[in-house]
Design an enzyme around this catalytic site. Sequence first.
Site, mmCIF file in Angstrom:
data_model
loop_
_atom_site.group_PDB
_atom_site.id
_atom_site.type_symbol
_atom_site.label_atom_id
_atom_site.label_comp_id
_atom_site.label_asym_id
_atom_site.label_seq_id
_atom_site.Cartn_x
_atom_site.Cartn_y
_atom_site.Cartn_z
ATOM 1 N N SER B 216 0.972 -1.258 -0.062
ATOM 2 C CA SER B 216 0.143 0.102 0.074
ATOM 3 C C SER B 216 0.835 1.306 0.092
ATOM 4 C CB SER B 216 -1.000 -0.094 1.040
ATOM 5 O OG SER B 216 -0.411 -0.100 2.457
ATOM 6 N N GLY B 218 -0.112 4.575 0.126
ATOM 7 C CA GLY B 218 -0.708 5.867 0.445
ATOM 8 C C GLY B 218 -1.741 6.503 -0.488
ATOM 9 N N GLY B 221 -1.925 4.832 -4.126
ATOM 10 C CA GLY B 221 -2.672 3.595 -4.432
ATOM 11 C C GLY B 221 -1.915 2.345 -3.928
ATOM 12 N N GLY B 247 -5.701 0.770 5.578
ATOM 13 C CA GLY B 247 -4.950 -0.059 5.384
ATOM 14 C C GLY B 247 -5.917 -1.342 5.739
ATOM 15 N N ASP B 248 -6.602 -1.464 6.824
ATOM 16 C CA ASP B 248 -7.603 -2.599 7.050
ATOM 17 C C ASP B 248 -8.818 -2.733 5.798
ATOM 18 O OD1 ASP B 248 -6.188 -2.621 9.370
ATOM 19 O OD2 ASP B 248 -7.360 -1.549 10.432
#
Lengths: 308, 308
Positions: B216, B218, B221, B247-248
Site C-alpha cells: 500500500s 498511501g 494506491g 489499510g484495514d
Amino acid sequence: MILTVTLNTALDLTYRVPALTPHGSHRVTQVLERPGGKGVNVARVLGALGHDTVVTGFAGGPNGAVMRNLLSRSPVRDALVPIAGNTRRTLAVVDDATGDTTQLNEPGPAVTPEEWSAFLARYGELLPAADAVALCGSLPPGIHVGAYAELVRMARGAEVPVLLDTSGEPLRRGIAARPDIVKPNADELAQLTGAREPQRAARDARRRGAHTVVASLGPDGMLAVTPSGLWQATPPAAVKGNPTGAGDSAVAGLLSALVDRLPWPDRLTRAVALSAATVLSPVAGEFDGKTYDSLLKQVAVEDLAPAA
Amino acid sequence: MILTVTLNTALDLTYRVPALTPHGSHRVTQVLERPGGKGVNVARVLGALGHDTVVTGFAGGPNGAVMRNLLSRSPVRDALVPIAGNTRRTLAVVDDATGDTTQLNEPGPAVTPEEWSAFLARYGELLPAADAVALCGSLPPGIHVGAYAELVRMARGAEVPVLLDTSGEPLRRGIAARPDIVKPNADELAQLTGAREPQRAARDARRRGAHTVVASLGPDGMLAVTPSGLWQATPPAAVKGNPTGAGDSAVAGLLSALVDRLPWPDRLTRAVALSAATVLSPVAGEFDGKTYDSLLKQVAVEDLAPAA
C-alpha cells in the site's frame, strides 16, 4: 459513620506517556484505574485515616462496574445507587518528560427522575447513622440545579452536620439551604460573591446562609470564617507537587476533625496537612501517612480575630 | 466464511474535544466506543460488504466484555478466545479546531502459554470452514515472535489462502512460512527488505517467501507483485480525509475479491476503492457504500509488466 455523596462519580484513568505530542501517536507505558469523583476521593482519604466511611451517589454500566469493583478493595463501604447510564471516565495523561498532566473528562450519564427518587430514598435511609455528610462535586445531566439544597435540608432535618463542596449555581442554591460548612476555593468564592478578597468574600458567603465558610487558598492554606472566629492555617513553605485531589483531602481533614470534635484551629491544621501531604505524594490523589504526621506539626494557625 | 485473526484486539475509544491543549483540562463533547484491532476492523468492513465473517484472537476483562458486546451488534461472528488479562484500549482524541487526531494506545495484556494453546485449538477448528484467513496486527506480550509463521503453516496445511498484515520481526518470520499474500505499506516493506523503491522491495519480499506482495502506497494506491504479473492501482486525485483504518479496508477488499475469485486487477480496484472510501468517510474506519460504488469506477489499474 461518615457519609459522602458523589452524584457524578467517575472511573479515573491515568496514562503515562514518554512525552505528549498533539497529533502524534503514543504508546502508553502505564495505565492506572481507580474509583473517582470528589466525594469518592474524600471517602478514600477518610478510609485511609481509619474512619468508617460510606459512599453514595450513582454508578452504572461497564465503567460503573469497574469502579465498584475497585472500591470493594478499599475500606470504604459502597452504597451507590445503580443507574442505566454508563459512569463517565476521566483521563489524566501524565507527560514523563515534563511531569505535567493533561486532563480529559467525559460528560456524566443522564440520571432519570426515577433514579433520582431511588437516590433520595437511599440517602434518607443512610442519614440517621451518619455523624457527618459531605456533598461533593458537579451535578450530572438530569439532576435539578437545586438538588444540593434539597440534600442539605434533609441532612439538617436529620440533625447531621453537612458540608457542601461544589461550585456555580448548585453552590448558590445549596448555600441558601444553610449548610454547616461550605468549602469553596478562592475562584469559586469570588464567582459566588463577586468579591476577590477572601475574608470579605467568606463573610459574604456566610450572610448567604453558610454557617461556616472554609476557603481553600492554594499555597496560602485555608481560611475559616465561623460564627465564633476567624482563622487562617498555612502549610510550611515549598509544598511543590501535583495538586490533584488536594481539595478533596482538605474536605476529608475537615470531616475527620469534625467527627473527632476538635476545635476549629485543629480542624484547619488537619485539613491543611492532609492537603499538603496529597500535593507532595508521587501518586495523584494519594497521601503518605508519615508525611502527613510530619506536616501536622508544621502547619501554622493564625487567629485573625482575637478576643477584644 | 472469511476468518480474521487479531491477537491484540482493542476497545477503540474516540473523544471529541473543542481544542486539545497540552497540560490543560478538557471537557470531552462526544465519546464513541467500538470494537478494534486490525483484524476486527477488516472483519467489520467484510461484514458490511455482506460476507460471512468470523473473528478470532483474544479478549478478556471488562474492556474485552464491552468490545464483545459491541461486536455482537454487528454481522460479524465472535469466536474470540477468553483471557485473564484486560483487553487494551486505544484512544483517538479528535481536535475539532484542526480536525487532527492524537492517538494514545495502551499496551496489550500478556497472554499465557495456556491461552495461546487454547487459541491454536480454536484456530485449528475454524480453518476447515474458511475460504480465506487474514492474520492482522501486532503481537501482544507473551506470544512468541514466530507466532504468525506457525499460523501461516497451519493455514497452508489446511489449504486455506492466508494473508499476513503485520510488521517488523513477526512479518520477517511470517513471510518465511510462505503466506499467499502479504500487505505491507511502503515503510514496512523498506524495513523488511532495506529497499525503498516499492517494485524492487516487493520483488525482494517475494524472494523471501511471499507468494504475492501487495504494497500500500498511501495516496499513490497499491502495487501488486504476483507470480504472473505486476499491477498498480491508483485512486482518483484529491482523496483527502482521515487515513485511520484505510489499510484495514484495503485488506478487506483483497479478501472480498479473493473469495469472489476475481483476477488481480479487479482485486486491487476493490482494495483501493474501499481504502479511499474509508479515507473520505467522516467517521474514522467506516466507509460509505455509495462513495465506494462510485470510486470503483474511478480507480485506474496499470499493467506494469505487459506480456512480452
